[in-house]
Structures are given as C-alpha cells and as structure tokens.
Design an enzyme around this catalytic site. Sequence first.
Site, PDB file in Angstrom:
ATOM      1  N   THR A  53      13.437 -13.063  -3.464  1.00 59.58           N
ATOM      2  CA  THR A  53      13.257 -14.487  -3.762  1.00 59.58           C
ATOM      3  C   THR A  53      14.605 -15.180  -3.898  1.00 59.58           C
ATOM      4  O   THR A  53      14.811 -16.281  -3.362  1.00 59.58           O
ATOM      5  CB  THR A  53      12.440 -14.651  -5.059  1.00 59.58           C
ATOM      6  OG1 THR A  53      11.193 -13.959  -4.904  1.00 59.58           O
ATOM      7  CG2 THR A  53      12.169 -16.112  -5.371  1.00 59.58           C
ATOM      8  N   ARG A  95      15.061  -7.291   5.277  1.00 60.05           N
ATOM      9  CA  ARG A  95      14.310  -6.159   5.822  1.00 60.05           C
ATOM     10  C   ARG A  95      12.857  -6.547   6.083  1.00 60.05           C
ATOM     11  O   ARG A  95      12.325  -7.471   5.478  1.00 60.05           O
ATOM     12  CB  ARG A  95      14.330  -4.983   4.837  1.00 60.05           C
ATOM     13  CG  ARG A  95      15.706  -4.385   4.634  1.00 60.05           C
ATOM     14  CD  ARG A  95      15.672  -3.344   3.545  1.00 60.05           C
ATOM     15  NE  ARG A  95      15.295  -3.937   2.257  1.00 60.05           N
ATOM     16  CZ  ARG A  95      14.870  -3.228   1.215  1.00 60.05           C
ATOM     17  NH1 ARG A  95      14.746  -1.924   1.298  1.00 60.05           N
ATOM     18  NH2 ARG A  95      14.568  -3.823   0.084  1.00 60.05           N
ATOM     19  N   LYS A 150       3.616  -2.576  -5.187  1.00 58.61           N
ATOM     20  CA  LYS A 150       4.731  -3.524  -5.207  1.00 58.61           C
ATOM     21  C   LYS A 150       4.343  -4.896  -4.673  1.00 58.61           C
ATOM     22  O   LYS A 150       4.890  -5.913  -5.074  1.00 58.61           O
ATOM     23  CB  LYS A 150       5.887  -2.935  -4.385  1.00 58.61           C
ATOM     24  CG  LYS A 150       7.178  -3.736  -4.439  1.00 58.61           C
ATOM     25  CD  LYS A 150       8.297  -2.974  -3.743  1.00 58.61           C
ATOM     26  CE  LYS A 150       9.587  -3.763  -3.739  1.00 58.61           C
ATOM     27  NZ  LYS A 150       9.568  -4.896  -2.793  1.00 58.61           N
ATOM     28  N   PHE A 209      16.431  -2.279  -4.015  1.00 57.58           N
ATOM     29  CA  PHE A 209      16.531  -1.841  -5.400  1.00 57.58           C
ATOM     30  C   PHE A 209      17.854  -2.280  -6.042  1.00 57.58           C
ATOM     31  O   PHE A 209      18.405  -3.308  -5.680  1.00 57.58           O
ATOM     32  CB  PHE A 209      16.298  -0.328  -5.512  1.00 57.58           C
ATOM     33  CG  PHE A 209      14.930   0.099  -5.068  1.00 57.58           C
ATOM     34  CD1 PHE A 209      13.798  -0.523  -5.573  1.00 57.58           C
ATOM     35  CD2 PHE A 209      14.762   1.093  -4.126  1.00 57.58           C
ATOM     36  CE1 PHE A 209      12.522  -0.146  -5.166  1.00 57.58           C
ATOM     37  CE2 PHE A 209      13.486   1.477  -3.707  1.00 57.58           C
ATOM     38  CZ  PHE A 209      12.370   0.864  -4.226  1.00 57.58           C
ATOM     39  N   PHE A 224      12.389 -17.043 -15.366  1.00 55.12           N
ATOM     40  CA  PHE A 224      10.926 -16.991 -15.433  1.00 55.12           C
ATOM     41  C   PHE A 224      10.450 -17.968 -16.503  1.00 55.12           C
ATOM     42  O   PHE A 224      11.187 -18.281 -17.451  1.00 55.12           O
ATOM     43  CB  PHE A 224      10.446 -15.576 -15.768  1.00 55.12           C
ATOM     44  CG  PHE A 224      10.406 -14.657 -14.572  1.00 55.12           C
ATOM     45  CD1 PHE A 224       9.191 -14.257 -14.027  1.00 55.12           C
ATOM     46  CD2 PHE A 224      11.584 -14.191 -13.985  1.00 55.12           C
ATOM     47  CE1 PHE A 224       9.150 -13.417 -12.924  1.00 55.12           C
ATOM     48  CE2 PHE A 224      11.551 -13.351 -12.894  1.00 55.12           C
ATOM     49  CZ  PHE A 224      10.334 -12.956 -12.355  1.00 55.12           C
ATOM     50  N   TRP A 246      12.474 -19.686  -7.533  1.00 52.61           N
ATOM     51  CA  TRP A 246      11.037 -19.431  -7.444  1.00 52.61           C
ATOM     52  C   TRP A 246      10.268 -20.736  -7.650  1.00 52.61           C
ATOM     53  O   TRP A 246       9.348 -21.057  -6.905  1.00 52.61           O
ATOM     54  CB  TRP A 246      10.625 -18.386  -8.488  1.00 52.61           C
ATOM     55  CG  TRP A 246       9.167 -18.046  -8.453  1.00 52.61           C
ATOM     56  CD1 TRP A 246       8.556 -17.103  -7.678  1.00 52.61           C
ATOM     57  CD2 TRP A 246       8.124 -18.665  -9.224  1.00 52.61           C
ATOM     58  NE1 TRP A 246       7.198 -17.095  -7.917  1.00 52.61           N
ATOM     59  CE2 TRP A 246       6.903 -18.051  -8.857  1.00 52.61           C
ATOM     60  CE3 TRP A 246       8.090 -19.680 -10.190  1.00 52.61           C
ATOM     61  CZ2 TRP A 246       5.676 -18.400  -9.417  1.00 52.61           C
ATOM     62  CZ3 TRP A 246       6.866 -20.042 -10.746  1.00 52.61           C
ATOM     63  CH2 TRP A 246       5.679 -19.399 -10.364  1.00 52.61           C
TER      64      TRP A 246
END
Length: 562
Positions: A79, A100, A111, A307, A387, A415
Amino acid sequence: MSMTSTYKSDLQIAQEVEMKKIMDIAGQLDLLEEEIEPYGHYKAKLSLNVLNRLHTKEDGKVILVTAINPTPAGEGKSTVTVGLGQAFNRLGKKAIIAMREPSLGPVMGIKGGAAGGGYSQVIPMEDINLHFTGDLHAITAANNALAAFIDNHIHQGNELRIDTRKISWKRVVDINDRALRQVVVGLGGPIQGVPREDGFDITVASEIMAIFCLAADLQDLKRRLGRIVVAYNIDDQPVTVADLGVEGALTLLLKDALKPNLVQTLEHTPAIIHGGPFANIAHGCNSVIATKMAAKLGEYVVTEAGFGADLGAEKFLDIKARMSDIKPEAVVIVATIRALKMHGGVPKDQLAVENVEALKAGMKNLEKHIETIQAFGLPFVVAINKFITDTEQEIHTLLSWCNEQEVPVALTEVWEKGGEGGIELAGKVMAVIENGKNGFAPIYDVADPIEKKVETIAKVVYGADGAEFSVKAKKQITQFEKFGWDNLPICMAKTQYSLSDDQTKPGRPSGFTITIREFRPSIGAGFLVALTGEIMTMPGLPKKPSALNMDVNENGQAVGIF
C-alpha cells in the site's frame, strides 16, 4: 474519487474507479506503439526491445520499500509502495511503480491479495490477484515440464545414470496444498514409470521463478535454465537441465511471460508488475527486467521487496542489486503502530487499545531494521503507515522517538487518502536522496567462504551471535566447494515473523544463533539457499481460508477479494 468512507472493501474501492485504457497509460511513457501488447483493455505486456532501445538513457532513481518484521496485524508495505508512487506523480514527478505478482496460495489462503489497499491500489486488482496475464501459469508449466522430462529420461533408459534417490527437482502448483508436500510417483507398474519419492513446492518457491526474476534478457534466461541442477548421478556428480537438453523448450514456454506487465494505480500512475518469488524462501523481489525497464521509463521507480528488511531488503541488496547492477537511491522502512505493539507483546485482539509502553518496547524491532539499512550504506525514511485505531499519544510517541534518534520519518496516510497521504513521505525521500549520502555496498563479498557469508547475514542483519551448521549442511558445504559453487551469494530461507529463526520470538531477540539445517543449490538463479528453522517451501491453508469469502456475482464481477 470520494474518500469519505473508510468502510468499503479494497475490492469495492477498486471497482468504483473508472480505469483508463491501457494505451492511455502507456502514452504517459516513452514507449512506441509496437512495444505495447494489450491483454484486453486494462493490461498490457511490454516488449523486451524497450530495454535495447533505451539502453543509453539515464536511469531513474530506484527507491526500495521494505518494512519491519510482519505480524498478522499487517504493515501495508505494498500500500505504501503504491501510495508513494502516486504521491510523486502528484508532485509532478514521472514515477513508475514496480511490484511483484501475487501468488494464488496467499490470496486464497490467509494473507489475501497483494495489490495494495484502500486508495493506494494497483488495478484491475481482481485480475492481478488471480490469473493476471498467465505468467505464474507459464512458470508452473515450465517447472512441471522439466519434472516430466526427468522422469521420462529415467523411464527411457537413464542414459545420464541419474540416482533416483537424489533427484532434487520438485513439481509445483500455485496454491497452498500441504497434502502434496511428500508424494510417491510412478506407481502402477513398468508402463507408468519408475516409482520414487517426490514432492511439490508452491510455484513462487520454484527456482524457475527466481531465474525468471533475475534474468537480464531471453538469452540469459536460457543460460540460467541450462545451469539448473535437477539431480545427482550414481557418481554423485550434478545433473543439469543442459545435460537433459531441454533448456530451449523451457525458454520457449517462458518467452511471453518474460515480458513485463503494465497496469495502473487508482490514480492512473503507471505500474509494472512482474514476477513474484517468496521472500522467506526465495529472494522476494520483482523481476530485474521490470525494475530496469521502469528505470528507463521514469524519473522515480518505487519498488518493494517481500516481508521485513531482514529478508526481502537484504536479498534485494545482496543478490538482486549485486547481480543486475541496480543502485538503489533510498529505502523506505514501513512500520505500523499496531505491529510495533505486537512486537512489544500485545496480543492481536488487544491492538485497538492504546498501549504506549508496548509500543516503546516494540520499537526495538524498527531500530534493528534501521541499523540493517545503515549497514548497507543507504539513506532511508521511516514511513508510519497510519491506521484509524492509532491514538494521538501513540503517534506522538513514535514520531518523538524518531526525531530524538535523528531518524527521517513521515506519517503516511496513503490507505485513506491515496497519493495525497504520501506527499510528506515523497518529500522526505527526495530530501535524503538529494543529500547525496549514499555509500551502498553489499554486506559481504561473494568470494568469502560459505560459512562466513551466512554468519555475516546472521550477525549484521538478524543480530544473532553467529550461525550453527548441521552435519548435513557441513557435508554439503564440502561438496559445493568441490563443484565450485562456494562463490555464490546466500539466499536465507527463514521465518518472516522474527529476526531469529524462531517465529515465536518477536521484537528484537538477542543471545541466539541461526541454525542452518541444509542447503539447496539454485545454480541457475545464481545463489545457495540456506534453510533455517522449520521453514516450508509448500505452505498450508488456514482453517478458514480467504477463499470462503470469494465469489462472482451475476454480472461476472469478483466478490470477496481483499
């Protein structure tokens, strides 16, 4: 584009955006009409001739997005990657995103999708997360064709004297399927072949995926495929694809897949999505061809590695950048207050509750990843991916810590706000690039002994006291030295959830060693995979996989992908 609701799913947000035709997106770039191969209205393949035509053009600035160790709370690395690219374009910069391709295993497992989220997504997200342009199917086909050629060679007389107990090549499928980890093939009598033990990996763990992502061009792909070691003969010597004589056939199966895929973001920023090896098993970066093509077509390239920085970023910098002569200009380290609280000991169901002390404890994980990027000599910016559950006190605590440590930091709201929420981050990234303090270098020399390379990664990147090697691993090292494979980079297969090889140790563990249980030579890809802990090359599905929420409505639209 309305951004008033924070309750829409990613798929709903994506489906409400009016996409531009892919030829309009291509028109923003320095592309010739014959270099664009549309796949429907909103996707296209780009000809490899683009790299040849623009080979003398100065490269754009490559920015690597990485993260702290992921937790089930999520960090939003993809994101932020998308949002940062959109932010650069809002600032009038010609930016391209290079990411990717998702694997069906995680998408339908636990996930979920890998196309970003909220108002920072690549679209059409349902296509990208499912079949896309068929690249992963082509890789699956090439991998399994090779498996068939091996078994047929043995059935037809075994001219290469392959020891059937020492066949290392596995079959693959692009879904999490634990029942296929260990199988027996060739049952049913002489007509059905020679019985032997076999197993399946997930497609994104295939060496062909790694080769696909590291190949410089079609001929390099063919050379690398030829070098794949598939087995050992009765004299314990390696048997390769070139020995079988099928590297040409495998290249033929992959020739169209090797062309990068062009799509767009919600704000119509161009995005090249190509290749997708796992970062806890393979090297976790999109293709070299895609990254280099993006660098020829844009002023800024925002790419990501899987990751945390202990896995994807380390492999991007020690393997991909080294092999392909890509020089990153800066790194973005994504962190969330939710995930840092988990690293500080808060259970997942308590993350919405303010807990400044747990946040402070969890910041040790972020601190280690900052040190890792510094060890590579690269400038960086920490992106706090905001968030709605983050409190003012928690945000203030994290920003204050970064400022006290003189760590460049930006509160990022991509986001919720798309590119607008990444303007501060884009400004900070441009500032650290312009300061010119870039001393990038890999952290080890490929000529170092295998043990030393592993120990360097363990100590510098993980914070371990060192590395231990099983009896099997030691024997393999001796064998690899005999074959001349000891001068290759190391690709560590390690849990993503901890800096250590024990996934139950979050935060910043200390006083541990990394245990290498065995190596797997990926000679075609050009590295040695070192397996640690309980890492698996074929994941399993959870009790309630994401697939339970997926459907298609009466209009043919996807439902339930996130």
